[in-house]
Design an enzyme around this catalytic site. Sequence first.
Site, short mmCIF file in Angstrom:
data_model
loop_
_atom_site.label_atom_id
_atom_site.label_comp_id
_atom_site.label_asym_id
_atom_site.label_seq_id
_atom_site.Cartn_x
_atom_site.Cartn_y
_atom_site.Cartn_z
N LYS A 65 57.39 42.88 27.86
CA LYS A 65 57.04 44.28 28.08
C LYS A 65 57.91 45.23 27.26
O LYS A 65 57.47 46.29 26.85
CB LYS A 65 57.20 44.64 29.56
CG LYS A 65 55.99 44.26 30.41
CD LYS A 65 56.19 44.74 31.84
CE LYS A 65 55.04 44.37 32.72
NZ LYS A 65 53.92 45.30 32.67
N ARG A 111 52.28 43.83 40.42
CA ARG A 111 52.04 45.27 40.55
C ARG A 111 53.23 46.01 39.92
O ARG A 111 53.84 46.87 40.54
CB ARG A 111 51.82 45.68 42.00
CG ARG A 111 52.87 45.25 43.00
CD ARG A 111 52.72 45.96 44.35
NE ARG A 111 53.70 45.55 45.32
CZ ARG A 111 53.56 44.54 46.19
NH1 ARG A 111 52.44 43.83 46.21
NH2 ARG A 111 54.53 44.26 47.04
N SER A 172 44.90 48.37 33.46
CA SER A 172 45.94 47.95 34.40
C SER A 172 45.56 48.45 35.79
O SER A 172 45.27 49.64 35.95
CB SER A 172 47.29 48.54 34.02
OG SER A 172 47.94 47.68 33.13
N SER A 317 49.65 33.66 32.46
CA SER A 317 50.03 33.05 33.74
C SER A 317 50.23 31.54 33.64
O SER A 317 51.13 30.98 34.30
CB SER A 317 48.99 33.35 34.81
OG SER A 317 48.85 34.74 34.97
C1 FMN Z 1 53.43 39.86 35.20
C2 FMN Z 1 52.28 40.39 34.40
C3 FMN Z 1 52.39 41.60 33.74
C4 FMN Z 1 51.32 42.12 32.99
N1 FMN Z 1 51.46 43.30 32.30
C5 FMN Z 1 50.42 43.77 31.56
C6 FMN Z 1 50.55 44.99 30.80
O1 FMN Z 1 51.61 45.62 30.75
N2 FMN Z 1 49.44 45.42 30.11
C7 FMN Z 1 48.26 44.74 30.13
O2 FMN Z 1 47.28 45.15 29.50
N3 FMN Z 1 48.14 43.57 30.80
C8 FMN Z 1 49.18 43.08 31.50
N4 FMN Z 1 49.04 41.89 32.19
C9 FMN Z 1 47.74 41.18 32.14
C10 FMN Z 1 47.74 40.05 31.07
O3 FMN Z 1 47.95 40.57 29.79
C11 FMN Z 1 46.41 39.28 31.11
O4 FMN Z 1 45.35 40.16 30.78
C12 FMN Z 1 46.13 38.67 32.49
O5 FMN Z 1 47.31 38.17 33.06
C13 FMN Z 1 45.09 37.53 32.42
O6 FMN Z 1 45.57 36.45 31.65
P1 FMN Z 1 46.21 35.12 32.33
O7 FMN Z 1 45.26 34.71 33.42
O8 FMN Z 1 46.31 34.12 31.22
O9 FMN Z 1 47.53 35.53 32.86
C14 FMN Z 1 50.11 41.38 32.93
C15 FMN Z 1 50.01 40.15 33.60
C16 FMN Z 1 51.06 39.65 34.32
C17 FMN Z 1 50.92 38.32 35.02
#
Ligand code: FMN
Length: 362
Positions: A65, A111, A172, A317
Amino acid sequence: MIPSLFPLARPLLQALDAEVAHQLTIRALSLAPLRAPGTDDPRLAVDLIGRRFPNPVGLAAGFDKQCEVPDALLALGFGFVELGGVVPNPQPGNPRPRVFRLPRDEAVINRFGLNSDGLRAARERMAARRRRGIVGVNIGANSDSRDRIADYVACTAALAPLVDFITVNVSSPNTPGLRDLQGEAFLDDLLARVAEARHQAADAGTRTTAIVLKIAPDMGLDALDSIVATAARRGIDALMVSNSTVARPASLRETELAREAGGLSGKPLFAPSTQLLAQAYLRAGGRIPLIGVGGIDSAQAAWTKIRAGASLLQLYSALVYKGPGLIGDIKAGLVQRLTSECTTLAEAVGSDAAAIAEGRFD
Ligand SMILES: Cc1cc2nc3c(=O)[nH]c(=O)nc-3n(C[C@H](O)[C@H](O)[C@H](O)COP(=O)(O)O)c2cc1C
């Protein structure tokens, strides 16, 4: 976590609070000696948004981040890395705890609320690195912003000269009202002004930075129609599907943890985000390329995302549960598929979109 240490450190990291474990991982990455990433099989290369990606497997936003370790992440073997989300003014985000692992579901709920060191710090960190490898940045609006569109414009103007792509994050779930920007009138204005800011940066001599729009999985098909049409009209370079979901599928086994507010990501997001991706592919009709995100945890899942319509992939994830060895496993599995099916990535993109859009996955 650097690959060689991950198997040893995993039990320790999993016993820690999820956010503390993550901070330790970022610290370990910042200290690890930088190795050049290995060379990828040429069949994995993807030409998109004016760049040649060495492979289609990217790191999703939210992992780095504060834009601290892009090069260490590229060295893990990702074809590209997305930093951020970054917002203009530093903001602390929501109170802790604000990230939860759901181990039996191989899922995460977060969150964070776009906790960010702010635009200035992000800009300084990115300006300090020698540009190598494909890096993008995810941008958002401050939670107390009076003019959200101006926030996206400020981030675009400041960061476009330093990155290959900018992801406009209107999805988000943890900044109240942010997803309203996906509505047609707002989105049209937002994308027009972000595109203008990008052009101004390009006029100043920068190589053109691509603009990517990242959407939520929680929407009906009418809303998707309008988003795809608006993005195409405004010349958006790629659509990213999707962010985390506010839904809580009935299949979740960690029922206590599932009550935590926030965005759910990981395995349970795979089916809904992939179905929406396929729907977006059918609507885009080749006008906008797609980046598939949500629940990718294996070469099989990556291959399904590609057949649903993704030219590029991102994950986050699954790294929590499988570690960085997953990146190499996915790449090797994709090469095996291309060989056994005598096909190319470009041919596979969207090849099963019609079935997947209806929820038929194999
Ligand atoms: C801890 C965490 C923080 C995240 N922060 C952001 C963010 O700042 N901006 C954003 O667009 N997506 C954010 N995401 C979403 C991820 O970029 C992604 O779209 C989402 O986790 C689905 O992918 P995954 O199932 O492989 O994790 C975040 C996800 C997680 C788990």
